[in-house]
Design a protein around this motif. Structure first.
Motif, PDB file in Angstrom:
ATOM      1  N   TRP A  13       0.814  -1.219   0.000  1.00  0.00           N
ATOM      2  CA  TRP A  13       0.000   0.000   0.000  1.00  0.00           C
ATOM      3  C   TRP A  13       0.846   1.266   0.000  1.00  0.00           C
ATOM      4  CZ3 TRP A  13      -4.615   1.913  -0.905  1.00  0.00           C
ATOM      5  CH2 TRP A  13      -5.730   1.062  -0.936  1.00  0.00           C
ATOM      6  N   LEU A  19       2.318  -0.396  -5.218  1.00  0.00           N
ATOM      7  CA  LEU A  19       0.911  -0.008  -5.347  1.00  0.00           C
ATOM      8  C   LEU A  19       0.489  -0.004  -6.815  1.00  0.00           C
ATOM      9  CD1 LEU A  19      -1.616   1.018  -3.779  1.00  0.00           C
ATOM     10  CD2 LEU A  19      -0.767   3.334  -4.210  1.00  0.00           C
ATOM     11  N   TRP A  23      -3.178  -1.991  -7.654  1.00  0.00           N
ATOM     12  CA  TRP A  23      -4.346  -1.220  -7.215  1.00  0.00           C
ATOM     13  C   TRP A  23      -5.201  -0.654  -8.347  1.00  0.00           C
ATOM     14  CZ3 TRP A  23      -5.685   4.064  -5.230  1.00  0.00           C
ATOM     15  CH2 TRP A  23      -6.830   4.002  -4.434  1.00  0.00           C
ATOM     16  N   ILE A  95      -8.390   1.426   5.322  1.00  0.00           N
ATOM     17  CA  ILE A  95      -7.731   0.136   5.169  1.00  0.00           C
ATOM     18  C   ILE A  95      -7.237  -0.269   6.552  1.00  0.00           C
ATOM     19  CG2 ILE A  95      -5.843  -1.123   4.068  1.00  0.00           C
ATOM     20  CD1 ILE A  95      -8.083  -0.079   2.139  1.00  0.00           C
TER      21      ILE A  95
END
Length: 142
Positions: A13, A19, A23, A95
């Motif tokens: 993340w 990422l 994502w 998250i």
């Protein structure tokens, strides 16, 4: 649950290169323009179907950053700290990474400003999209 330690998921993340790998639903391409991991920090990504022409994906700010456990961001304020009404919907995302005997308890909680916005997001394939990127995240860290 994702079969990987919290630190691996946190890194996926919070590292722009990692990422960008998961994502956004494949085969789309993601570019991370800003990932300032602090409350008030910019979070900006762009997406592309062809790898050359990019359009906005997320323009947001972080509200909370707790190492290896929690990220909260919203697109109701853009990365330059201006209030906006983003298209298609405004949302705040949390998250949460928790301990699990087999890896990490992974939760993505998305809050919308109204039931109408939630319904609109659902019509656009929100659940399928988030399910896809969560699977891609798990594949990238397991």
């Amino acid at each position: 649950m994702i079969r990987a330690p919290k630190e691996s998921i946190w890194s996926a993340w919070t590292d722009p290169d990692k990422l960008a790998q998961w994502w956004i639903p494949a085969p789309l391409t993601l570019r991370v323009d800003a990932l300032e991991l602090r409350p008030g920090g910019a979070f900006s990504t762009m997406m592309s179907e062809d790898g050359e022409t990019f359009t906005p994906h997320v323009d947001a700010v972080f509200l909370l950053v707790e190492d290896n456990s929690r990220l909260v961001f919203t697109n109701a304020v853009n990365s330059t700290w201006h209030p906006v009404s983003p298209d298609p919907v405004s949302m705040t995302t949390e998250i949460i990474l928790g301990d699990h005997p087999d890896g990490t308890d992974y939760q993505a909680v998305v809050r919308h400003g109204s039931p109408e916005q939630r319904a609109r997001h659902e019509e656009l394939g929100f659940f399928d999209g988030w399910g896809t990127v969560t699977e891609q995240l798990a594949q990238s860290v397991e």
